[in-house]
Design a protein around this motif. Structure first.
Motif, short mmCIF file in Angstrom:
data_model
loop_
_atom_site.label_atom_id
_atom_site.label_comp_id
_atom_site.label_asym_id
_atom_site.label_seq_id
_atom_site.Cartn_x
_atom_site.Cartn_y
_atom_site.Cartn_z
N HIS A 132 81.78 35.72 48.14
CA HIS A 132 81.23 36.07 46.83
C HIS A 132 80.48 37.40 46.83
CE1 HIS A 132 81.31 31.56 45.40
NE2 HIS A 132 82.49 32.03 45.79
N PHE A 133 80.87 38.32 47.71
CA PHE A 133 80.32 39.66 47.68
C PHE A 133 81.22 40.55 46.81
CE2 PHE A 133 78.69 38.77 52.24
CZ PHE A 133 77.58 38.09 51.71
N PHE A 134 81.34 40.15 45.54
CA PHE A 134 82.31 40.81 44.65
C PHE A 134 82.01 42.29 44.46
CE2 PHE A 134 81.86 36.37 42.95
CZ PHE A 134 83.02 35.89 43.51
N VAL A 135 80.75 42.64 44.48
CA VAL A 135 80.35 44.00 44.16
C VAL A 135 80.79 45.00 45.24
CG1 VAL A 135 78.07 43.98 45.30
CG2 VAL A 135 78.40 45.25 43.16
N LEU A 136 81.16 44.50 46.42
CA LEU A 136 81.60 45.38 47.51
C LEU A 136 83.11 45.62 47.52
CD1 LEU A 136 79.41 44.00 50.45
CD2 LEU A 136 79.02 46.07 49.10
N ILE A 137 83.83 44.89 46.70
CA ILE A 137 85.29 44.96 46.74
C ILE A 137 85.82 46.31 46.25
CG2 ILE A 137 87.44 43.99 45.82
CD1 ILE A 137 86.11 41.25 45.92
N ALA A 138 85.34 46.78 45.10
CA ALA A 138 85.82 48.05 44.55
C ALA A 138 85.57 49.22 45.50
CB ALA A 138 85.18 48.31 43.18
N LEU A 170 84.63 58.79 46.89
CA LEU A 170 84.27 57.94 45.75
C LEU A 170 83.82 56.56 46.21
CD1 LEU A 170 86.97 58.69 43.01
CD2 LEU A 170 84.50 59.03 42.82
N GLY A 171 84.52 56.02 47.22
CA GLY A 171 84.15 54.70 47.74
C GLY A 171 82.77 54.70 48.35
N LEU A 172 82.44 55.74 49.11
CA LEU A 172 81.11 55.82 49.73
C LEU A 172 80.02 55.98 48.67
CD1 LEU A 172 81.93 58.11 52.79
CD2 LEU A 172 81.45 55.65 52.81
N ILE A 173 80.29 56.79 47.66
CA ILE A 173 79.33 56.94 46.56
C ILE A 173 79.12 55.60 45.87
CG2 ILE A 173 79.00 57.94 44.26
CD1 ILE A 173 78.43 59.89 46.49
N SER A 174 80.22 54.87 45.69
CA SER A 174 80.17 53.57 45.01
C SER A 174 79.33 52.55 45.77
CB SER A 174 81.59 53.03 44.81
OG SER A 174 81.59 51.86 44.04
N LEU A 175 79.27 52.67 47.09
CA LEU A 175 78.46 51.75 47.90
C LEU A 175 76.97 51.92 47.61
CD1 LEU A 175 80.20 51.82 51.40
CD2 LEU A 175 80.08 49.89 49.81
N PHE A 176 76.57 53.11 47.19
CA PHE A 176 75.16 53.37 46.89
C PHE A 176 74.82 53.08 45.43
CE2 PHE A 176 75.87 55.88 50.71
CZ PHE A 176 74.71 55.61 51.45
N PHE A 177 75.86 52.96 44.59
CA PHE A 177 75.67 52.65 43.17
C PHE A 177 76.59 51.47 42.83
CE2 PHE A 177 74.75 57.14 43.76
CZ PHE A 177 73.51 57.27 43.15
N LEU A 178 76.21 50.30 43.32
CA LEU A 178 77.11 49.14 43.27
C LEU A 178 77.51 48.73 41.86
CD1 LEU A 178 75.58 46.95 46.13
CD2 LEU A 178 77.68 48.31 46.17
#
Length: 205
Positions: A132-138, A170-178
């Motif tokens: 259920h760590f959905f926010v990390l999938i994208a 983009l993926g790395l940026i997304s990890l900091f702005f979940l």
């Protein structure tokens, strides 16, 4: 005259070596259609969030019901199928026009090199889904897809690595702005694919 023939022969030999060592029939239009499919899929996902009263920008504070998770998973699979089919159709058509084989030793090496990071990323995302760590999938899909593109550059058009670098970024940026994962995913798989596809279509048509 001899010098001219010599240069023509060298150019011909170089072209033959390039064809034998790299898969050069990758179609830019396949990227455009994959990008359109991603944008349509992202719009549908946003509609699902609105329907369920989910504020995606809350990030890891959101709670997803099993039905919503299943619907989002099916949507992702459909986007993947459309992207793969469009890629195959346009690339096969381009190969046929150029008189090239679409399936040879180079293609096999390309698929193996591309698949290792992609399969690893897919299993990682399934683990996130399970826990259920959905926010990390994208973010993870962007990063592993980018790594797959960079790895595959060895056996196909050199330009794909630049698309890969952008996806990883983009993926790395997304990890900091979940909470912004859906937006970065849409930019990566949607907008960047369309822009890259149009550039490649114009450059290699």
């Amino acid at each position: 005259m001899d010098t001219k023939n010599y240069h023509e022969d060298l150019s011909h030999i170089r072209s033959m070596m390039e064809r034998s060592s790299r898969f050069i029939s990758l179609s830019g239009l396949s990227g455009v259609f994959a990008g359109l499919a991603a944008i349509i899929g992202a719009a549908y996902v946003y509609f699902v969030f609105q329907r369920e009263g989910i504020d995606y920008f809350d990030g890891d504070r959101n709670i997803y019901s099993p039905a919503v998770v299943r619907e989002l998973f099916i949507t992702g699979i459909l986007i993947l199928i459309v992207a793969i089919l469009s890629g195959y159709i346009f690339t096969a058509n381009k190969s046929r026009k150029k008189g090239l084989k679409i399936w040879d030793a180079t293609t096999k090496r390309l698929l193996v090199t591309f698949s290792i990071p992609l399969i690893t990323g897919g299993l990682t995302c399934l683990a996130f889904l399970h826990h259920h760590f959905f926010v990390l999938i994208a973010p993870s899909t962007l990063i592993f897809y980018g790594l797959a593109l960079v790895s595959a550059e060895r056996y196909t058009l050199t330009d794909v690595k630049y698309l890969g670098y952008c996806q990883i970024f983009l993926g790395l940026i997304s990890l900091f702005f979940l909470g912004w994962g859906l937006l970065t995913w849409t930019l990566g798989f949607g907008v960047l694919h369309i822009v890259y596809g149009l550039i490649m279509h114009k450059k290699y048509k």
